[in-house]
Design a protein around this motif. Structure first.
Motif, mmCIF file in Angstrom:
data_model
loop_
_atom_site.group_PDB
_atom_site.id
_atom_site.type_symbol
_atom_site.label_atom_id
_atom_site.label_comp_id
_atom_site.label_asym_id
_atom_site.label_seq_id
_atom_site.Cartn_x
_atom_site.Cartn_y
_atom_site.Cartn_z
ATOM 1 N N ASP A 169 8.071 18.197 -6.195
ATOM 2 C CA ASP A 169 9.381 18.167 -6.886
ATOM 3 C C ASP A 169 10.100 16.852 -6.610
ATOM 4 N N VAL A 170 9.888 16.317 -5.388
ATOM 5 C CA VAL A 170 10.529 15.050 -5.001
ATOM 6 C C VAL A 170 9.473 14.145 -4.378
ATOM 7 N N MET A 171 9.421 12.919 -4.857
ATOM 8 C CA MET A 171 8.542 11.916 -4.236
ATOM 9 C C MET A 171 9.388 10.906 -3.487
ATOM 10 N N LEU A 172 9.022 10.664 -2.241
ATOM 11 C CA LEU A 172 9.625 9.594 -1.446
ATOM 12 C C LEU A 172 8.543 8.537 -1.259
ATOM 13 N N LEU A 173 8.728 7.381 -1.859
ATOM 14 C CA LEU A 173 7.699 6.342 -1.803
ATOM 15 C C LEU A 173 8.256 5.102 -1.109
ATOM 16 N N ASP A 174 7.706 4.796 0.064
ATOM 17 C CA ASP A 174 8.144 3.640 0.844
ATOM 18 C C ASP A 174 7.170 2.492 0.586
ATOM 19 N N GLU A 175 7.588 1.539 -0.230
ATOM 20 C CA GLU A 175 6.775 0.375 -0.599
ATOM 21 C C GLU A 175 5.430 0.753 -1.243
ATOM 22 N N PRO A 176 5.435 1.542 -2.320
ATOM 23 C CA PRO A 176 4.156 1.907 -2.945
ATOM 24 C C PRO A 176 3.470 0.730 -3.634
ATOM 25 N N SER A 177 4.236 -0.344 -3.928
ATOM 26 C CA SER A 177 3.656 -1.471 -4.674
ATOM 27 C C SER A 177 2.903 -2.450 -3.771
ATOM 28 N N ASN A 178 3.000 -2.286 -2.430
ATOM 29 C CA ASN A 178 2.218 -3.141 -1.525
ATOM 30 C C ASN A 178 0.737 -2.840 -1.693
ATOM 31 N N HIS A 179 -0.101 -3.815 -1.494
ATOM 32 C CA HIS A 179 -1.569 -3.656 -1.502
ATOM 33 C C HIS A 179 -2.149 -3.303 -2.868
ATOM 34 N N LEU A 180 -1.364 -3.356 -3.941
ATOM 35 C CA LEU A 180 -1.904 -3.047 -5.271
ATOM 36 C C LEU A 180 -2.130 -4.329 -6.059
ATOM 37 N N ASP A 181 -3.228 -4.361 -6.825
ATOM 38 C CA ASP A 181 -3.413 -5.462 -7.764
ATOM 39 C C ASP A 181 -2.557 -5.168 -8.994
ATOM 40 N N LEU A 182 -2.484 -6.136 -9.901
ATOM 41 C CA LEU A 182 -1.565 -6.019 -11.041
ATOM 42 C C LEU A 182 -1.912 -4.839 -11.944
ATOM 43 N N GLU A 183 -3.217 -4.617 -12.182
ATOM 44 C CA GLU A 183 -3.622 -3.494 -13.054
ATOM 45 C C GLU A 183 -3.183 -2.161 -12.452
ATOM 46 N N SER A 184 -3.417 -1.989 -11.140
ATOM 47 C CA SER A 184 -3.022 -0.736 -10.463
ATOM 48 C C SER A 184 -1.515 -0.566 -10.471
ATOM 49 N N LEU A 185 -0.822 -1.667 -10.291
ATOM 50 C CA LEU A 185 0.647 -1.650 -10.256
ATOM 51 C C LEU A 185 1.202 -1.164 -11.595
ATOM 52 N N ILE A 186 0.650 -1.687 -12.683
ATOM 53 C CA ILE A 186 1.129 -1.307 -14.017
ATOM 54 C C ILE A 186 0.738 0.141 -14.326
ATOM 55 N N TRP A 187 -0.450 0.564 -13.860
ATOM 56 C CA TRP A 187 -0.849 1.974 -14.036
ATOM 57 C C TRP A 187 0.140 2.887 -13.297
ATOM 58 N N LEU A 188 0.476 2.521 -12.038
ATOM 59 C CA LEU A 188 1.411 3.330 -11.237
ATOM 60 C C LEU A 188 2.776 3.376 -11.903
#
Length: 540
Positions: A181-200
């Motif tokens: 119901d609630v997502m807490l995401l602490d720096e989810p964009s670290n360690h991702l390449d651009l394709e993964s980042l845009i998918w996320l």
């Protein structure tokens, strides 16, 4: 869904929150911002109940499920990435583990005498697995992992063999598959390449739960959040809108507060001047008394708290020749993988090339070839006349002396510089006050990266080669770096997954695809406009 009510919190001697309040409502997507050490992770931990506020309360509605992703992924070993991701989905993961154990038992010749019982149990467990939509769950787990750039081989291999960055993606995939119901995401964009980042980014846009996240990627945050909660001097300030709106609003608020402060200061000065002038005259005693009382009752306006942002200016780099680096007929393979076959590529003075390509396309390999960190199997790589090279790679942190403090390490590198410039340099890259006395061995990965970057830019090369330079940099430091590199007079070749960084600094694009290598004049923004996609892997 979650109410933060008048919380106060102190960590050792540091006061993080003072009677702070905020709320996270159904369907809201909130960006949590504030300087390093302001208490963002502490707030997440108070919401999950891992920490308690000293005063006040954090109230979570009954039966609300919370998924929390942070940078501490813990131990992972002994099962596949898919199994690890499904483990976060509750009861079905226990059934999946038993099903896998029974499948192993059925192929074990030493257990032939138990086979009837094993097969009977397998039927029961399989029925329960189907009832819990286990097969559908596995499909969804693979879909999430594929979105985060996992190959089939990586999904099914032992998770223990993955690097720390890929384990982070596994931990993130668990939360995404869970769809709490609630997502807490602490720096989810670290360690991702651009394709993964845009998918996320696209995944989170369509997620219908509530989201509270931190990110050092302004573009990523701007596209997802509809509200900002800012931690500022122990308070939680809420802004409706994305990160760009928050920045503009905060600047406007500061200007208004400054103007209000200056008006009040002018009025106070005038009143005080009157009191000082006439306090000795009996004829003005009543007026003086009246004005003294008035001053006592006035609510004083505070000047706005200025965020400490330090600018970093490059020393002028020596000029290089017009041809900076030339690659001719370059071939490179790793095992059976052909990375380059007959590559011809020339970089000229003041060009700023960003390299685009999916994982494994050869982005980092190209940087290594250019810097001499690896040799071509065939062909030549030649640097031009008067080229002074600066290379920032992830392994660059190995040059740090663990026993030296930050200041000592910088003084060893630049013995003639003097302490004042080195302290100023450290401050630009987030090491202020006593931080400069920290020993290098206790620094986090991000702090080590910042220190190496600082040293490289203090003695500026005229050709900068940067492999993911913004990893671990907070928003303010990243802005400082972009501003500094914008005025850099030399040549650049870089890989980055940060679209703001790409757009602000590139004036050429080299795209690596399975179909071939393409060169584009104009920077990243022109590349997006011409191709219609933000990264090469997204149009396949």
């Amino acid at each position: 869904m979650i109410r933060i009510e008048n919380i106060s919190k102190q960590n050792s001697h540091r006061l993080l929150y003072v009677e702070a309040s905020a709320a996270l409502n159904r369907g809201e997507k909130i960006g949590l911002v504030g300087p390093n050490g302001a208490g963002k992770t502490t707030l997440f931990r108070m919401i999950t109940g891992e920490e308690l506020p000293d005063e006040g309360q954090v109230a979570v509605e009954k039966n609300v499920s919370i998924g929390y992703f942070n940078q501490d992924v813990g131990e992972m070993a002994g099962r596949s990435a898919v199994a690890e991701v499904m483990d976060g989905a509750g009861p079905v993961s226990i059934v999946a583990a038993e099903l896998h154990a029974l499948e192993t038992a059925m192929s074990d010749p030493d257990r032939m005498d138990e086979m009837d019982a094993i097969i009977e149990r397998y039927g029961e467990v399989q029925a329960r697995y189907e009832e819990l939509d286990g097969y559908g769950l596995e499909g969804r787990a693979r879909e999430v992992l594929a979105g985060l750039s996992f190959s089939q081989e990586m999904m099914d291999g032992d998770v223990a063999k993955l690097s720390g960055g890929w384990k982070m993606r596994v931990a993130l995939a668990r939360i995404l598959l869970m769809r709490p119901d609630v997502m807490l995401l602490d720096e989810p964009s670290n360690h991702l390449d651009l394709e993964s980042l845009i998918w996320l980014e696209n995944f989170l846009k369509t997620y219908d739960g509530a989201l509270l996240m931190t990110s050092h990627d302004r573009e990523f945050m701007n596209r997802i959040v509809n509200k900002i909660i800012e931690i500022d001097a122990g308070q939680l300030n809420t802004y409706s809108g994305d990160y760009g709106f928050y920045e503009r609003q905060r600047e406007q608020n500061e200007k208004q507060q400054q103007a209000q402060f200056e008006r009040q200061q002018a009025m106070l000065a005038k009143e005080i001047k009157f009191i000082e002038r006439f306090k000795a005259r009996a004829s003005h005693a009543a007026q003086v008394q009246s004005r003294v009382k008035k001053l006592d009752k006035i609510d004083r306006v505070e000047p706005p708290r200025r965020r400490q942002t330090v600018a970093f200016d490059f020393l002028p780099a020596p000029r290089s020749g017009e041809d900076v680096v030339s690659l001719k007929n370059v071939h490179k393979t790793y095992g059976s993988r052909r990375i380059y076959e007959g590559l011809d590529f020339m970089i000229r003075r003041r060009e700023r090339w960003c390299i685009m390509g999916i994982n494994g396309a050869g982005k980092s390999t190209l940087l290594k070839l250019v810097t001499g960190a690896t040799e071509p199997d065939q062909g030549t790589v030649a640097l031009g006349a008067s080229v002074k090279l600066g290379y920032f790679a992830q392994h660059a942190m190995d040059v740090l002396d663990g026993d030296a403090t930050i200041l000592q390490w910088l003084e060893e590198r630049f013995p003639k510089a003097g302490q004042a410039p080195l302290r100023a340099l450290s401050g630009c890259f987030g090491f202020s006050g006593d931080d400069i006395e920290k020993r290098c061995r206790v620094l986090s990965g991000g702090e080590k990266a910042r220190l190496v970057m600082a040293a490289m830019l203090f003695d500026p090369p005229n050709f900068l080669v940067l492999d993911e330079p913004t990893n671990h940099l907070d928003l303010d430091t990243k802005e400082m770096l972009i501003k500094a590199l914008s005025s850099f007079e030399g040549t650049m070749l870089f890989v980055s997954h940060d679209r703001h960084f790409l757009g602000a600094l590139s004036n050429r694009v080299l795209e690596l695809t399975p179909e071939g290598i393409h060169q584009y004049g104009g920077g990243y923004l022109e590349y997006v406009e011409r191709t219609g996609y933000e990264a090469p892997g997204l149009h396949l």
